[in-house]
Design a protein around this motif. Structure first.
Motif, PDB file in Angstrom:
ATOM      1  N   PRO A 199       0.912  -1.221   0.053  1.00 19.91           N
ATOM      2  CA  PRO A 199      -0.024  -0.073  -0.079  1.00 19.91           C
ATOM      3  C   PRO A 199       0.846   1.103   0.190  1.00 19.91           C
ATOM      4  N   SER A 205       0.972   7.814   1.092  1.00 21.75           N
ATOM      5  CA  SER A 205      -0.042   8.725   1.029  1.00 21.75           C
ATOM      6  C   SER A 205      -0.878   8.564  -0.129  1.00 21.75           C
ATOM      7  N   PRO A 206      -1.862   7.788  -0.197  1.00 24.67           N
ATOM      8  CA  PRO A 206      -2.522   7.396  -1.513  1.00 24.67           C
ATOM      9  C   PRO A 206      -3.644   8.815  -1.576  1.00 24.67           C
ATOM     10  N   THR A 259      -7.281  10.343  -2.686  1.00 21.31           N
ATOM     11  CA  THR A 259      -8.703   9.989  -2.642  1.00 21.31           C
ATOM     12  C   THR A 259      -9.181   9.088  -4.025  1.00 21.31           C
ATOM     13  N   ARG A 260      -9.926   8.121  -4.099  1.00 20.64           N
ATOM     14  CA  ARG A 260     -10.511   7.280  -5.152  1.00 20.64           C
ATOM     15  C   ARG A 260      -9.068   6.892  -6.119  1.00 20.64           C
ATOM     16  N   ASP A 312      -2.495  -3.177   4.785  1.00 22.60           N
ATOM     17  CA  ASP A 312      -3.895  -2.904   4.695  1.00 22.60           C
ATOM     18  C   ASP A 312      -4.596  -3.771   3.548  1.00 22.60           C
ATOM     19  N   TRP A 313      -3.690  -4.300   2.491  1.00 23.34           N
ATOM     20  CA  TRP A 313      -4.196  -4.930   1.634  1.00 23.34           C
ATOM     21  C   TRP A 313      -4.160  -6.337   1.693  1.00 23.34           C
ATOM     22  N   TRP A 351      -8.773   3.927  -2.777  1.00 24.41           N
ATOM     23  CA  TRP A 351      -8.767   4.740  -1.151  1.00 24.41           C
ATOM     24  C   TRP A 351      -9.973   5.852  -1.351  1.00 24.41           C
ATOM     25  N   ASP A 371     -10.544   7.741   3.684  1.00 24.42           N
ATOM     26  CA  ASP A 371     -10.419   7.462   5.271  1.00 24.42           C
ATOM     27  C   ASP A 371     -10.317   5.858   5.255  1.00 24.42           C
ATOM     28  N   TRP A 418     -10.017   2.053   2.768  1.00 20.98           N
ATOM     29  CA  TRP A 418      -9.708   1.170   1.662  1.00 20.98           C
ATOM     30  C   TRP A 418     -11.160   0.422   1.230  1.00 20.98           C
ATOM     31  N   GLN A 419     -11.549   0.559  -0.039  1.00 17.54           N
ATOM     32  CA  GLN A 419     -12.553  -0.113  -0.230  1.00 17.54           C
ATOM     33  C   GLN A 419     -12.039  -1.321  -1.269  1.00 17.54           C
TER      34      GLN A 419
END
Length: 346
Positions: free
Chosen positions: A47, A50-51, A53-54, A66-67, A77, A80, A82-83
């Protein structure tokens, strides 16, 4: 009735549902990710710190942090958290200007922005890890673009192989190129196992060798063979008849004081020739036995004709040219031939 759509898993609004906008927004967020899907990376496993947004990554095998546990899925991302979304076979995604297609197991390049660094190309055939360019066709054409055309076969080092291999039913029959060294060779095989080197061209000297031998059915010509009947140039093949070897009539010579290469010669008329023993007439046969630069040795056969003397003279001189000192070996005047054909003193 399912609460999710069958393909994208979008949540449905339900009767008498409170806060329907939350469910609706969740579906929109999923659509916002997968419609016109763009990727920040393919086969990613770590991961980013600093990803954005989206931003979306296509995860590879062995995802971490987190992955972890989401190999093969899409990770987006949301600002706030991960989807994760599971892609379906046939989904397309772009990374930059390169288009990928999910085949159910990996993301394959579908339409690259260039043909550079592709894993392989199969034209009417399937490529593999070794044969990355595969072609099945009746013929292949490589032509020029206004001038010449080269086909380059490059190897990493002299001990490697750069060659063209010709096969019958996938079994080698002939190989042309540099195999194991920088000498250029042609080798052939009748069974794909036992090979014979037919031609080897030394890389340093350019000299061609024929380890298995050579058969020449035609006539040899060119500057590598003697150009005249008396051509004494070094390192040339001698044709039949040159210097009188194998000839019905040896080359004619009228001046014996010049430099003559070893061989048989014919003196048409000794009365008009230079350097022959005095008083001799008619034709004769001359054998030059030695013609080194420091001297020469000759054997002169006198004519065989009615009323003429027969016999041999031995001549020599200290240099390659000049006058010859002659000594009579024998003549028919002081010898006879006995019943057995032997020469005897008269």
């Amino acid at each position: 009735m399912s609460e999710l759509s069958p393909r994208l898993g979008l949540p449905f609004l339900l009767p008498a549902q409170a806060q329907k906008h939350v469910t609706h927004n969740e579906a929109l967020e999923t659509l916002d990710i997968v419609v016109h899907l763009t990727l920040e990376g393919v086969d990613a496993i770590n991961p980013p710190v600093s990803p954005g947004t989206r931003q979306v990554w296509a995860l590879g095998a062995g995802a971490t942090g987190d992955w972890s546990g989401n190999d093969g899925r899409l990770a987006a991302w949301m600002g706030d958290a991960w989807q994760f979304i599971t892609p379906l076979p046939g989904w397309c995604a772009a990374q930059g200007t390169t288009l990928y297609v999910w085949d159910g197991g990996t993301w394959q390049i579908a339409a690259p922005d260039s043909l550079n660094n592709m894993t392989g190309i199969g034209i009417n055939a399937s490529h593999d890890a070794v044969n990355r360019l595969a072609l099945s066709s009746d013929a292949s054409l490589f032509t020029h673009e206004g001038a010449g055309h080269q086909i380059k076969v490059n190897k990493a080092s002299a001990s490697d192989t750069a060659s063209l291999l010709f096969q019958t039913n996938w079994s080698g029959r002939a190989e042309l190129g540099t195999a194991g060294n920088d000498d250029f060779s042609l080798k052939v095989s009748a069974d794909g196992s036992l090979w014979q080197e037919a031609i080897v061209v030394d890389a340093a000297s350019g000299v061609a060798g024929f380890p298995a031998g050579m058969t020449v059915d035609g006539t040899l010509s060119g500057t590598a063979v003697t150009q005249t009947a008396t051509d004494a140039s070094a390192d040339k093949l001698l044709k039949v008849g040159d210097f009188g070897l194998g000839a019905t009539t040896p080359p004619a010579v009228t001046d014996l004081t010049t430099a003559l290469a070893p061989g048989f010669y014919h003196v048409p008329d000794m009365a008009a020739a230079t350097g022959v023993p005095t008083g001799q007439t008619g034709g004769g046969t001359l054998l030059v036995m030695c013609a080194a630069p420091a001297g020469a040795t000759f054997l002169l056969g006198l004519p065989v004709a009615t009323g003429a003397a027969q016999g041999f003279w031995l001549g020599s001189r200290a240099s390659a040219t000049g006058a010859i000192s002659w000594a009579k070996l024998w003549t028919s005047a002081n010898t006879t031939v006995d019943a057995n054909g032997f020469l005897r003193e008269a």
